[in-house]
Scaffold this active site. Sequence first.
Site, PDB file in Angstrom:
ATOM      1  N   CYS A 117     -48.504   0.191  -3.794  1.00 45.97           N
ATOM      2  CA  CYS A 117     -47.921   1.467  -4.281  1.00 45.97           C
ATOM      3  C   CYS A 117     -48.686   1.935  -5.481  1.00 45.97           C
ATOM      4  CB  CYS A 117     -46.616   1.682  -4.402  1.00 45.97           C
ATOM      5  SG  CYS A 117     -45.533   0.600  -3.125  1.00 45.97           S
ATOM      6  N   ALA A 118     -49.925   2.242  -5.708  1.00 41.35           N
ATOM      7  CA  ALA A 118     -50.788   2.332  -6.900  1.00 41.35           C
ATOM      8  C   ALA A 118     -51.002   3.707  -7.485  1.00 41.35           C
ATOM      9  CB  ALA A 118     -52.200   1.607  -6.468  1.00 41.35           C
ATOM     10  N   ALA A 119     -50.933   4.793  -6.569  1.00 45.03           N
ATOM     11  CA  ALA A 119     -51.153   6.169  -7.202  1.00 45.03           C
ATOM     12  C   ALA A 119     -49.990   6.564  -8.452  1.00 45.03           C
ATOM     13  CB  ALA A 119     -51.397   7.230  -6.271  1.00 45.03           C
ATOM     14  N   GLY A 121     -52.310   5.308 -10.814  1.00 42.19           N
ATOM     15  CA  GLY A 121     -53.086   4.459 -11.165  1.00 42.19           C
ATOM     16  C   GLY A 121     -52.790   3.707 -12.613  1.00 42.19           C
ATOM     17  N   LYS A 123     -50.822   1.441 -13.538  1.00 42.92           N
ATOM     18  CA  LYS A 123     -50.750  -0.026 -13.513  1.00 42.92           C
ATOM     19  C   LYS A 123     -52.253  -0.720 -12.964  1.00 42.92           C
ATOM     20  CE  LYS A 123     -46.107   0.931 -13.790  1.00 42.92           C
ATOM     21  NZ  LYS A 123     -45.301   1.837 -13.376  1.00 42.92           N
ATOM     22  N   GLU A 143     -52.599   3.068  -1.683  1.00 44.17           N
ATOM     23  CA  GLU A 143     -51.353   4.300  -1.885  1.00 44.17           C
ATOM     24  C   GLU A 143     -51.219   4.852  -0.654  1.00 44.17           C
ATOM     25  OE1 GLU A 143     -49.391   5.607  -3.819  1.00 44.17           O
ATOM     26  OE2 GLU A 143     -49.009   7.313  -2.374  1.00 44.17           O
ATOM     27  N   ASP A 187     -44.878  -1.527  -7.114  1.00 46.06           N
ATOM     28  CA  ASP A 187     -44.030  -0.615  -8.126  1.00 46.06           C
ATOM     29  C   ASP A 187     -43.681   0.405  -7.463  1.00 46.06           C
ATOM     30  OD1 ASP A 187     -43.559   0.464 -10.741  1.00 46.06           O
ATOM     31  OD2 ASP A 187     -45.399   1.910 -10.625  1.00 46.06           O
ATOM     32  N   CYS A 240     -38.939   2.296 -12.309  1.00 48.46           N
ATOM     33  CA  CYS A 240     -38.584   3.021 -13.155  1.00 48.46           C
ATOM     34  C   CYS A 240     -37.119   3.573 -13.370  1.00 48.46           C
ATOM     35  CB  CYS A 240     -39.603   3.992 -13.823  1.00 48.46           C
ATOM     36  SG  CYS A 240     -39.991   5.416 -12.282  1.00 48.46           S
TER      37      CYS A 240
HETATM   38  C1  LIG Z   1     -43.894   4.611  -8.770  1.00 50.88           C
HETATM   39  S1  LIG Z   1     -44.937   5.210  -7.753  1.00 50.88           S
HETATM   40  C2  LIG Z   1     -46.349   4.255  -8.506  1.00 50.88           C
HETATM   41  C3  LIG Z   1     -46.763   4.654  -9.908  1.00 50.88           C
HETATM   42  C4  LIG Z   1     -48.238   3.723  -9.972  1.00 50.88           C
HETATM   43  N1  LIG Z   1     -47.903   2.423  -9.479  1.00 50.88           N
HETATM   44  C5  LIG Z   1     -48.785   3.956 -11.348  1.00 50.88           C
HETATM   45  O1  LIG Z   1     -48.546   3.138 -12.523  1.00 50.88           O
HETATM   46  O2  LIG Z   1     -49.438   5.076 -11.482  1.00 50.88           O
HETATM   47  C6  LIG Z   1     -44.771   4.815  -6.213  1.00 50.88           C
HETATM   48  C7  LIG Z   1     -45.739   5.144  -5.333  1.00 50.88           C
HETATM   49  O3  LIG Z   1     -45.222   4.514  -4.078  1.00 50.88           O
HETATM   50  C8  LIG Z   1     -45.771   5.648  -3.130  1.00 50.88           C
HETATM   51  N2  LIG Z   1     -44.746   5.333  -1.636  1.00 50.88           N
HETATM   52  C9  LIG Z   1     -44.055   6.297  -1.323  1.00 50.88           C
HETATM   53  N3  LIG Z   1     -43.234   5.770  -0.224  1.00 50.88           N
HETATM   54  C10 LIG Z   1     -43.987   4.644   0.207  1.00 50.88           C
HETATM   55  C11 LIG Z   1     -43.886   3.517   1.262  1.00 50.88           C
HETATM   56  N4  LIG Z   1     -42.861   3.945   2.192  1.00 50.88           N
HETATM   57  N5  LIG Z   1     -44.637   2.663   1.116  1.00 50.88           N
HETATM   58  C12 LIG Z   1     -45.650   2.664   0.111  1.00 50.88           C
HETATM   59  N6  LIG Z   1     -45.610   3.631  -0.883  1.00 50.88           N
HETATM   60  C13 LIG Z   1     -45.074   4.437  -0.805  1.00 50.88           C
HETATM   61  C14 LIG Z   1     -45.581   6.990  -3.396  1.00 50.88           C
HETATM   62  O4  LIG Z   1     -46.699   8.044  -2.926  1.00 50.88           O
HETATM   63  C15 LIG Z   1     -46.032   6.528  -5.159  1.00 50.88           C
HETATM   64  O5  LIG Z   1     -47.381   6.702  -5.258  1.00 50.88           O
END
Ligand SMILES: C[S@@+](CC[C@H](N)C(=O)[O-])C[C@H]1O[C@@H](n2cnc3c(N)ncnc32)[C@H](O)[C@@H]1O
Length: 470
Positions: A117-119, A121, A123, A143, A187, A240
């Site tokens: 779950c990278a966007a 970015g 982490k 993502e 994440d 978070c």
């Molecule tokens: C907390 S954010 C990630 C932040 C990122 N790791 C960073 O450090 O910049 C969680 C991410 O999970 C994605 N997400 C939402 N629903 C999801 C799902 N069902 N499966 C996977 N990813 C999902 C979101 O679009 C979002 O980008």
Amino acid sequence: MAKSDKRIVLPAAFCELMQQWMGAEAGLLFHALASPPTRGLRITKSKATPGYVPNVLLPHLNAAIPWAPDGYYIHLNAPLGKTVLHEAGAYYLQEPSAMAIAIAVAPQTGERILDLCAAPGGKTTYVASLLSRAGGGQLIANEIHPTRVRALAENVERVGANAAIVNETPDRLAETWSASFDAVLVDAPCSGEGMFRKDPEAVREWQAASPERCQIRQRDILKSAVQLLKPGGRLIYSTCTFNPMENEQIVAWLLDSFPLAIEPLPEWPGWSCGRPEWGSDRPELVGTRRLWPHLAHGEGHFVARLRLAEDASPRTTRVRGTRSAKGPRDWSTWLHSMVTDPPPSFVQPRLHKDIVFSDELAGLPTDGLRILRPGCPVATWKNGQFAPHHALSRALPAHAFLSSTELDEERAMTYLRGEALDNPSNLRGFVHLTYAGYGLGFAKGAPSRLNNLYPKGLRSAYLEPLERPD
Ligand SMILES: C[S@@+](CC[C@H](N)C(=O)[O-])C[C@H]1O[C@@H](n2cnc3c(N)ncnc32)[C@H](O)[C@@H]1O
């Protein structure tokens, strides 16, 4: 809504929930949430020299962040989002507690790591730095969201991180890449209570049902994450948010459902242990970590590291033939005319449409998956001719380029605006341009000028100078 302070109005249901969990300590949390947020930045390219900070940045940094060797606190209003060094990817603005997550991943030489779950970015880019510093490996950043994945790609490219970028659902990845990763970072999307101080939208979006709704989604993502791990692999889970339903309770559920064991995390200064009484009284939960804003300088994260049993019997991947990495002819000759000692994933690239990518997906089947980038775009290939891709200027250190020249801040700003530069040394061919040793982009040497190859979509007329006139 309950009025808890004059800065933010915390949702009444959040206050009730946290009071139930924390008792009198909840007052300290609410008090901390009424004070200004912390802000941080992380030096991104200290590959060779950990602790290195460009001189021009020093006056803008406050204390070092004790748990993140590359992190510094910065003033809340420090104008550091639009500088030449920021555009060059020399640092990443990142909330201080978020920096601990990549440290918890603890990348090791040669590992294949997935950030699920990278966007946008934050982490991923830190994991990339740590993996590169450890000697390199394979990093894949996924993502699910089609717009957010583009922001991820831009940040990965800006800081020169070496990673493949994928736009998939966790279950489709688990289906294709079962038992393939040494470490998987989740994440997770969460109720975002640790964002309350810095983002009023997080307060507005929070609802009483958010923690439970998020918990269901987190379990779904984690089922796929476990499937993606090799036997003996590490699962790093972070949020978070503060409520235990998305933290200790999720980890207790993981321990009940899969052959996973908690690996205690380091005792980072100011961080607290996870609370067993909030997760089915599992004593091992003391090995998880929480940053509470009333106990440390940061906005708030929870993180756990778990290891899958060595004898776990994974569902094996349906290997539909890994595509062999095949580059165009004469690739090696051209690459070696640009850089010395290119990494192996650049030498055996993948050609996709007109772009030659480093192959960060080697050994993984890719058929049917939405791959945004199989690696770093290294060059374009048109009419039988190679030209360096902008991303290459960021991906390797300045000393790797055979033709490279350093600009002062004023010339760097001229370049980032998209204007041509003078060419006093009469450089020819593709020239790598740097500022403070950080790659900015390429220019092409002509008799009296350096023609600007900085991508049009990135050009910026509004940059703040960092250097102070003498
Ligand atoms: C907390 S954010 C990630 C932040 C990122 N790791 C960073 O450090 O910049 C969680 C991410 O999970 C994605 N997400 C939402 N629903 C999801 C799902 N069902 N499966 C996977 N990813 C999902 C979101 O679009 C979002 O980008």
